[in-house]
Design an enzyme around this catalytic site. Sequence first.
Site, PDB file in Angstrom:
ATOM      1  N   GLU A 175       0.870  -1.170   0.000  1.00 19.70           N
ATOM      2  CA  GLU A 175       0.000   0.000   0.000  1.00 19.70           C
ATOM      3  C   GLU A 175       0.913   1.227   0.000  1.00 19.70           C
ATOM      4  OE1 GLU A 175      -2.729   0.417   3.286  1.00 19.70           O
ATOM      5  OE2 GLU A 175      -3.498   2.296   2.433  1.00 19.70           O
ATOM      6  N   ARG A 222       5.796 -13.134   8.973  1.00 11.17           N
ATOM      7  CA  ARG A 222       6.448 -11.872   8.641  1.00 11.17           C
ATOM      8  C   ARG A 222       7.786 -11.801   9.341  1.00 11.17           C
ATOM      9  NH1 ARG A 222       2.676  -8.004   8.742  1.00 11.17           N
ATOM     10  NH2 ARG A 222       4.099  -6.287   9.023  1.00 11.17           N
ATOM     11  N   LYS A 258       4.573   0.306   9.538  1.00 14.42           N
ATOM     12  CA  LYS A 258       4.649   1.583   8.826  1.00 14.42           C
ATOM     13  C   LYS A 258       4.076   2.719   9.665  1.00 14.42           C
ATOM     14  CE  LYS A 258       3.117  -0.010   4.794  1.00 14.42           C
ATOM     15  NZ  LYS A 258       2.759  -0.113   3.380  1.00 14.42           N
TER      16      LYS A 258
HETATM   17  P1  ATP Z   1       2.791  -2.534   7.997  1.00 15.93           P
HETATM   18  O1  ATP Z   1       2.076  -3.489   8.876  1.00 15.93           O
HETATM   19  O2  ATP Z   1       4.192  -2.253   8.373  1.00 15.93           O
HETATM   20  O3  ATP Z   1       1.999  -1.321   7.666  1.00 15.93           O
HETATM   21  P2  ATP Z   1       1.788  -3.808   5.751  1.00 15.93           P
HETATM   22  O4  ATP Z   1       1.709  -5.280   5.715  1.00 15.93           O
HETATM   23  O5  ATP Z   1       0.544  -3.117   6.041  1.00 15.93           O
HETATM   24  O6  ATP Z   1       2.960  -3.354   6.676  1.00 15.93           O
HETATM   25  P3  ATP Z   1       1.856  -3.497   2.964  1.00 15.93           P
HETATM   26  O7  ATP Z   1       2.287  -2.351   2.151  1.00 15.93           O
HETATM   27  O8  ATP Z   1       0.430  -3.879   2.937  1.00 15.93           O
HETATM   28  O9  ATP Z   1       2.343  -3.212   4.412  1.00 15.93           O
HETATM   29  O10 ATP Z   1       2.750  -4.776   2.644  1.00 15.93           O
HETATM   30  C1  ATP Z   1       2.967  -5.249   1.346  1.00 15.93           C
HETATM   31  C2  ATP Z   1       3.336  -6.705   1.401  1.00 15.93           C
HETATM   32  O11 ATP Z   1       4.503  -6.884   2.186  1.00 15.93           O
HETATM   33  C3  ATP Z   1       2.234  -7.548   2.014  1.00 15.93           C
HETATM   34  O12 ATP Z   1       2.055  -8.680   1.220  1.00 15.93           O
HETATM   35  C4  ATP Z   1       2.768  -7.898   3.366  1.00 15.93           C
HETATM   36  O13 ATP Z   1       2.296  -9.157   3.768  1.00 15.93           O
HETATM   37  C5  ATP Z   1       4.284  -7.885   3.156  1.00 15.93           C
HETATM   38  N1  ATP Z   1       4.958  -7.529   4.390  1.00 15.93           N
HETATM   39  C6  ATP Z   1       4.750  -6.434   5.149  1.00 15.93           C
HETATM   40  N2  ATP Z   1       5.504  -6.460   6.246  1.00 15.93           N
HETATM   41  C7  ATP Z   1       6.235  -7.598   6.196  1.00 15.93           C
HETATM   42  C8  ATP Z   1       7.207  -8.215   7.039  1.00 15.93           C
HETATM   43  N3  ATP Z   1       7.584  -7.645   8.179  1.00 15.93           N
HETATM   44  N4  ATP Z   1       7.733  -9.395   6.655  1.00 15.93           N
HETATM   45  C9  ATP Z   1       7.359  -9.969   5.511  1.00 15.93           C
HETATM   46  N5  ATP Z   1       6.453  -9.453   4.668  1.00 15.93           N
HETATM   47  C10 ATP Z   1       5.889  -8.283   4.993  1.00 15.93           C
END
Ligand code: ATP
Length: 754
Positions: free
Chosen positions: A32, A258, A268
């Site tokens: 996102e 993750r 984020k």
């Molecule tokens: P945050 O929780 O930090 O806001 P998010 O998952 O909401 O992270 P996205 O931009 O939606 O952020 O993530 C894009 C992709 O990256 C998703 O498929 C998510 O599962 C993966 N992702 C995010 N954080 C991690 C992590 N710590 N380890 C592995 N994959 C991740």
Amino acid sequence: MTEPSDFIRDMIGADVAAGLHDGRVCTRFPPEPNGYLHIGHAKSIHLNFGIAKQFGGVCHLRMDDTNPTTEDPEYVAAIQRDVRWLGFEWGQNMFYASDYYERLYELAEGLIQKGRAYVCDLTEADMGEYRGKVGEPGKESPYRNRSVEENLDRFRRMRKGEFKEGSCTLRAKIDMASPNMKMRDPPLYRIKHAHHYRTGDAWCIYPLYDYAHCLSDSFEKITHSLCTMEFESARELYDWVVAATEVPHVPRQTEFARLNLSYTVMSKRRLLELVEKKLVRGWDDPRMPTIAGLRRRGVTREAIAEFCSRIGVAKNLSIVDMALLEHVIREDLNQRSPRVMAVLKPIEVLIENYPEGEVEQLDAPYWPHDVPKEGSRKVPFSRTIYVDRDDFLENPPKDFHRLSPGKRVRLRHAYVVTCKEVIKDANGDLARLVCTYDPATRGGSAPAGEKVAGTIQWVSAAHALDAEVRIYDRLCRVESPGDGGRDFLEDLNPDSLSVVQAKVEPSLSSAAEGQHYQFERVGFFFVDPDTRPGAPVFNRTVALKDGWAKLVGKSEPVKAEAKPREAKAAAPKGDAKELTPAAKALAEQHALSADEARVISSEPALAALFEGALAAGAAAKPIASLLANDVVRELRARRLEKAPFDGAALGELPPLVASGTLSTKLAKEVLAEMFVRGARPAEIVKEKGLSQVSDAGAVEAAVAQVLADNPDTVARYKAGNANVVGALVGMVIKSLQGRANPKVVNEILKKQLG
Ligand code: ATP
Ligand code: MG
């Protein structure tokens, strides 16, 4: 580099072999655009793009942009830059969920027409109330049985902007009694009168993740949709939406753990908070775990790739030790960083017997013997030099091999010098040192028969360049920032950045942005983009001392999975004296360890489970251990405040282990499943056929099979090699899908081997 396999690659390999989707593989990385990418995203990028490459498929880059209020084109550009910098290319396959708004809308009307979605006027709070509790069915919305016509009319008016934000939603009509809370008529669309960075004001209703994501996957004909564990319970809804909308392509979601890293934060939201409150200099501040921050710090894409490969991909939740990342960075920089001399805390040294006005150019190789590279530079030596303040002690302990009165030390690439005099200023502080040099030791060789133990770096005062050196340390001072309900800002490391004015050797006048160096005896440094002609700025990427190698022993390259450092029980260590009164009472009353009591009492959700389990008759000790280790870890990893089951259900788990029905490993699987479905342990064991095979007949058959399949190993055993038993036990357990009790297997094996 070929990636070691993992459960996802194995699964995809099997799908390809079985001809699923005609053997085609298509993955996607769907960020996102509401922040910069971090090292956790790098794990996902390496997985998705890496799999596409390995199986000759493609990986899409998709902006998952369905929330107008947080997204920004700056973030889109930063994401693209970072993915490219990591070494991946999406080619034609750049997509935006916002491009699908019209199609998503049409499919939503389709759901209404099929009677599978309705417009609900409950407020958000009421909807929560109606959803009910885990283990208890919810209540149906009074708007659930509106006619198709009324729903269509209202949904169209939602789109036209006739309703206020929050006044209604479009919801899927599924099952308010489903054990999976996600399936209790989840909202699909909400009203947001907000400007979107791409669609402008064209829309005032926006699809929710659970609706938009799976359909985007379907539109793009994604074969394998890989996401992190917190989406596990959303999988059922993912499949429901794809089936109910009857889209032709059916993608499949698979979850993996993750990445969590100690001593930093990775959500984020938290990273944005650091940027907005100006606690760091920006998204690319070298203290940030962002890709941009790591890049600016001097971490290479190769080091990140190696790190991702070492941590592997699995479902179990763990916190990777920051020391592992630092170790991998060091290994990488060791091979690419020429060695130079810099003095971070300069103190002047006069070499009194060195001719005034004379300057010698000494030859200094850039590389140590163990790096197979060639090259050297000249370093000027003169009568006045700088050495590091910390390399001098007036009253040294016995094993101090640097400068002190009367002692001899080697100046790197130059001469052996002897400290003759210590000159202090009016305050009694060290002002400068006077030494003599030994002309026979040019190049640093010691005179015959003499051992000079220490070598220190130096720079010629008249020739040295001034440089700004930014010493970065870990962002946070504790392993799990924000643990136990603290504000994570309290856990920031106040010494994460210190800036020093250093004296560096003149060869660094040509140091250009993006170059790596090792400052001998200090650390690895990277030329920061703030560098200006004549005014270099260096970032410390990482210090030389390797905490990880010390942790695991230097001998073999380390696989993170082999030595997982599990998420530690919450709070910092300490003994019972530091316990809060509540924790102390808990510890005393139930004979718990200090750590257990601390963790359980610090989180209301855990305390409630503990009480519930005891009330249902469970023994305190095993429950406490389960809560303080496994439950707390699952809660964090899934970002839940509360578990979707009660204490009584949890209390059923330890007895299943005690009776041998479950191994501890299987118990963990059951617990994970409880988090997904909120079901009771016994149900899960039964449904999934999880219990250990303790039926002797089945084990005997498996043992016989393994022995028949491995005559060589059996022969080695018969020849007196008892060590092979372990391997055979492993094979039997594997053949029973890990469900056999090792003790039983061992006994039966020994019997059959005779
Ligand atoms: P945050 O929780 O930090 O806001 P998010 O998952 O909401 O992270 P996205 O931009 O939606 O952020 O993530 C894009 C992709 O990256 C998703 O498929 C998510 O599962 C993966 N992702 C995010 N954080 C991690 C992590 N710590 N380890 C592995 N994959 C991740
Ligand atoms: Mg997300």
